[in-house]
Design an enzyme around this catalytic site. Structure first.
Site, PDB file in Angstrom:
ATOM      1  N   ARG A  10      48.008  91.690  32.834  1.00  0.00           N
ATOM      2  CA  ARG A  10      48.783  91.555  31.411  1.00  0.00           C
ATOM      3  C   ARG A  10      49.919  90.394  30.811  1.00  0.00           C
ATOM      4  O   ARG A  10      49.678  90.539  29.397  1.00  0.00           O
ATOM      5  CB  ARG A  10      49.363  92.841  30.739  1.00  0.00           C
ATOM      6  CG  ARG A  10      48.952  93.365  29.129  1.00  0.00           C
ATOM      7  CD  ARG A  10      49.673  94.146  28.543  1.00  0.00           C
ATOM      8  NE  ARG A  10      49.715  95.281  29.790  1.00  0.00           N
ATOM      9  CZ  ARG A  10      49.235  96.895  29.043  1.00  0.00           C
ATOM     10  NH1 ARG A  10      48.604  96.151  27.650  1.00  0.00           N
ATOM     11  NH2 ARG A  10      49.403  98.141  30.132  1.00  0.00           N
ATOM     12  N   VAL A  13      49.783  84.953  33.220  1.00  0.00           N
ATOM     13  CA  VAL A  13      48.861  84.202  34.497  1.00  0.00           C
ATOM     14  C   VAL A  13      47.654  85.200  34.332  1.00  0.00           C
ATOM     15  O   VAL A  13      46.217  84.727  34.223  1.00  0.00           O
ATOM     16  CB  VAL A  13      49.255  84.227  35.893  1.00  0.00           C
ATOM     17  CG1 VAL A  13      48.461  83.966  36.757  1.00  0.00           C
ATOM     18  CG2 VAL A  13      50.148  82.720  35.949  1.00  0.00           C
ATOM     19  N   ARG A 102      52.409  83.226  50.783  1.00  0.00           N
ATOM     20  CA  ARG A 102      52.252  82.097  50.995  1.00  0.00           C
ATOM     21  C   ARG A 102      51.930  81.157  52.286  1.00  0.00           C
ATOM     22  O   ARG A 102      50.975  81.442  53.069  1.00  0.00           O
ATOM     23  CB  ARG A 102      52.377  81.071  50.513  1.00  0.00           C
ATOM     24  CG  ARG A 102      51.482  80.623  48.927  1.00  0.00           C
ATOM     25  CD  ARG A 102      51.822  79.655  48.155  1.00  0.00           C
ATOM     26  NE  ARG A 102      51.485  80.103  46.956  1.00  0.00           N
ATOM     27  CZ  ARG A 102      52.261  79.404  45.540  1.00  0.00           C
ATOM     28  NH1 ARG A 102      53.658  79.198  46.017  1.00  0.00           N
ATOM     29  NH2 ARG A 102      52.069  79.879  44.676  1.00  0.00           N
ATOM     30  N   CYS A 135      51.191  75.744  41.422  1.00  0.00           N
ATOM     31  CA  CYS A 135      50.334  75.387  40.691  1.00  0.00           C
ATOM     32  C   CYS A 135      50.173  73.753  40.418  1.00  0.00           C
ATOM     33  O   CYS A 135      49.235  72.505  40.641  1.00  0.00           O
ATOM     34  CB  CYS A 135      50.840  75.041  38.980  1.00  0.00           C
ATOM     35  SG  CYS A 135      52.139  75.489  38.948  1.00  0.00           S
ATOM     36  N   GLN A 162      55.586  68.589  35.115  1.00  0.00           N
ATOM     37  CA  GLN A 162      55.492  69.821  34.517  1.00  0.00           C
ATOM     38  C   GLN A 162      56.104  70.627  33.240  1.00  0.00           C
ATOM     39  O   GLN A 162      56.884  70.633  32.615  1.00  0.00           O
ATOM     40  CB  GLN A 162      56.231  70.822  36.318  1.00  0.00           C
ATOM     41  CG  GLN A 162      55.728  70.022  37.237  1.00  0.00           C
ATOM     42  CD  GLN A 162      56.471  70.660  38.124  1.00  0.00           C
ATOM     43  OE1 GLN A 162      56.499  70.392  39.382  1.00  0.00           O
ATOM     44  NE2 GLN A 162      56.213  72.117  38.156  1.00  0.00           N
ATOM     45  N   GLY A 166      54.695  76.598  33.594  1.00  0.00           N
ATOM     46  CA  GLY A 166      55.193  77.340  34.569  1.00  0.00           C
ATOM     47  C   GLY A 166      56.473  78.176  35.190  1.00  0.00           C
ATOM     48  O   GLY A 166      56.447  78.946  35.756  1.00  0.00           O
ATOM     49  N   GLU A 241      60.072  73.926  44.843  1.00  0.00           N
ATOM     50  CA  GLU A 241      59.290  73.164  44.685  1.00  0.00           C
ATOM     51  C   GLU A 241      58.254  71.841  44.779  1.00  0.00           C
ATOM     52  O   GLU A 241      57.621  71.373  45.338  1.00  0.00           O
ATOM     53  CB  GLU A 241      59.565  72.860  42.579  1.00  0.00           C
ATOM     54  CG  GLU A 241      58.000  72.506  42.154  1.00  0.00           C
ATOM     55  CD  GLU A 241      57.530  73.422  41.075  1.00  0.00           C
ATOM     56  OE1 GLU A 241      57.482  75.141  41.596  1.00  0.00           O
ATOM     57  OE2 GLU A 241      56.275  73.862  41.285  1.00  0.00           O
ATOM     58  N   ARG A 268      61.031  68.878  35.215  1.00  0.00           N
ATOM     59  CA  ARG A 268      60.499  69.379  33.917  1.00  0.00           C
ATOM     60  C   ARG A 268      60.052  68.807  32.498  1.00  0.00           C
ATOM     61  O   ARG A 268      60.860  68.235  32.090  1.00  0.00           O
ATOM     62  CB  ARG A 268      60.870  71.381  33.613  1.00  0.00           C
ATOM     63  CG  ARG A 268      60.883  72.027  32.425  1.00  0.00           C
ATOM     64  CD  ARG A 268      59.582  72.664  33.440  1.00  0.00           C
ATOM     65  NE  ARG A 268      59.897  73.684  34.296  1.00  0.00           N
ATOM     66  CZ  ARG A 268      58.670  74.181  34.932  1.00  0.00           C
ATOM     67  NH1 ARG A 268      57.850  73.412  35.468  1.00  0.00           N
ATOM     68  NH2 ARG A 268      59.367  74.511  36.302  1.00  0.00           N
ATOM     69  N   HIS A 275      50.463  70.351  33.724  1.00  0.00           N
ATOM     70  CA  HIS A 275      51.624  70.055  34.603  1.00  0.00           C
ATOM     71  C   HIS A 275      51.236  68.383  35.042  1.00  0.00           C
ATOM     72  O   HIS A 275      49.489  68.093  34.808  1.00  0.00           O
ATOM     73  CB  HIS A 275      51.287  70.306  35.774  1.00  0.00           C
ATOM     74  CG  HIS A 275      52.611  71.635  36.002  1.00  0.00           C
ATOM     75  ND1 HIS A 275      53.177  72.551  34.955  1.00  0.00           N
ATOM     76  CD2 HIS A 275      52.629  71.943  37.046  1.00  0.00           C
ATOM     77  CE1 HIS A 275      53.746  73.141  35.272  1.00  0.00           C
ATOM     78  NE2 HIS A 275      53.577  72.871  36.510  1.00  0.00           N
TER      79      HIS A 275
HETATM   80  N1  HSE Z   1      56.834  76.662  39.999  1.00  0.00           N
HETATM   81  C1  HSE Z   1      55.794  75.714  38.855  1.00  0.00           C
HETATM   82  C2  HSE Z   1      56.590  75.351  38.159  1.00  0.00           C
HETATM   83  C3  HSE Z   1      55.006  77.068  38.677  1.00  0.00           C
HETATM   84  O1  HSE Z   1      57.878  75.619  37.668  1.00  0.00           O
HETATM   85  O2  HSE Z   1      55.904  74.272  37.155  1.00  0.00           O
HETATM   86  C4  HSE Z   1      53.737  77.818  39.635  1.00  0.00           C
HETATM   87  O3  HSE Z   1      53.644  77.673  40.420  1.00  0.00           O
END
Ligand code: HSE
Length: 371
Positions: A10, A13, A102, A135, A162, A166, A241, A268, A275
């Site tokens: 829900r 993603v 992961r 991502c 990004q 995200g 990241e 960001r 992205h």
């Molecule tokens: N960590 C990524 C972000 C999102 O903050 O844009 C998904 O992996």
């Protein structure tokens, strides 16, 4: 038919995954059971057929009855459930969007258009945990796989742009709220064609720094601005990241022994769910541009080579064009002044699709086809 448990369907993603699974009729090929962490007993989502009510996502006995579980519930849930579930003897396949597992040695990162052979080899040797990648990493690989497949990448930097998605749904809302604040604050000035641009600029700067400018999520303005920091710090000065770029790419490509150096800065920006990334690629030699372009554009059905013209770039290589699609355009491809073995390129991709949901549903399909 394969018994499939769906957890966290829900959220952001999860909703995108549900849309894709319905569009591809994935549920027609399995027997799904929907789980919840908070609404046990309520009605399952409408997938066009009768389903049992929602089940408790912490009920290990019910989970253990599933052959495959897909979780978009988040890392805390994975952390809480996977250990006890495996300890109870469960041998099913765990497909997860969260990063928790992961880098574990008994997990693979899934991006099958790029690493299908790694996935197949993993299945053959009994791997049971298949985890969606970061991502940014997944979108970079969807775009650049043609170069990696030919062994042409000596190292690369990726400078990212990004999107708010995200960070999560409430961050997307905050971005739009910031845009509204700026729009409303400048509306009267903007409506008067005689207003000097300096006055509009002063108003925007005042608003960006106002005490009630909405920043509880991001902690800084993103609209009309950017934030050059994503996720938490690592000891070496990278953000997490940025760290993922190296470790996840090499794990996806199965290059444990001979990792390709990858680094960059993750930023960001005020895009909603795409992205974008600018690459500097040190090639292993002076490979002609037409060969590079052919390899990039032909690697998979989703990557699209965009001619390096202003018209094509503005039409095809923007978040506005790509948002909500599976397409991964790559453009601005050219050799750099540094030398004939330096290439640059720019790509855009929807981080909720190839960056999150799509690899998960395709992993389910791989499992269905192996039966
Ligand atoms: N960590 C990524 C972000 C999102 O903050 O844009 C998904 O992996």
């Amino acid at each position: 038919m394969l018994k499939l448990g769906m957890v966290g369907w829900r959220g952001m993603v999860g909703s995108v995954l549900m849309e894709r699974m319905l569009a591809e009729k994935d549920f027609e090929r399995c027997e799904p059971l929907f789980f919840t962490t908070s609404q046990t007993g309520q009605a399952a989502p409408d997938i066009g057929r009768e389903l049992p009510p929602l089940q408790d996502a912490h009920d290990l006995r019910l989970l253990a009855d599933m052959e495959v579980i897909i979780s978009c519930q988040g890392g805390d849930y994975t952390q809480a459930v996977i250990g006890p579930l495996r300890d109870s003897g469960w041998q099913g396949y765990w497909i997860d969007a969260a990063s928790t597992l992961r880098m574990e040695s008994d997990s693979l990162i899934i991006l099958d258009p790029v690493n299908r052979s790694v996935i197949d080899a993993g299945l053959d040797r009994g791997i049971k945990n298949f985890i969606g990648g970061n991502c940014t990493v997944s979108l970079m690989l969807m775009a650049l796989a043609g170069l990696f497949a030919n062994g042409w990448v000596e190292w690369l930097t990726t400078m990212t742009y990004q999107s708010a998605s995200g960070a999560g749904a409430k961050y997307m809302r905050e971005l739009v709220a910031q845009m509204r604040y700026l729009g409303e604050g400048s509306a009267a000035l903007l409506d008067d064609p005689a207003t000097a641009i300096a006055a509009i600029d002063r108003q925007v700067t005042t608003d960006l720094n106002a005490d009630d400018f909405p920043t509880p999520c991001f902690g800084a303005p993103l609209a009309a601005a950017l934030i050059p920091w994503i996720d938490r710090p690592m000891e070496n000065g990278q953000t997490r990241e940025e760290w993922k770029g190296l470790v996840e790419t090499n794990k996806i490509l199965g290059r444990g022994e001979a990792p390709i150096p990858i680094d960059g800065q993750c930023v960001r920006v005020g895009a909603m769910r795409c992205h974008s990334q600018a690459f500097t690629i040190k090639l292993t030699g002076d490979i002609p541009l037409d060969e590079l372009e052919a390899a990039l554009g032909e690697h998979n059905p989703w990557v699209r080579l965009i001619p390096n013209t202003k018209a094509a770039t503005l039409t095809e290589l923007t978040p506005a064009k790509v948002s909500g699609t599976l397409s991964v355009p790559i453009g601005r491809v050219r050799k750099l002044n540094m030398g004939k073995d330096y290439l640059t390129a720019f790509s855009v991709g929807d981080q909720l699709l190839w960056g999150a949901a799509e690899p998960l549903r395709r992993m389910l399909e791989i499992l269905q086809n192996r039966r």
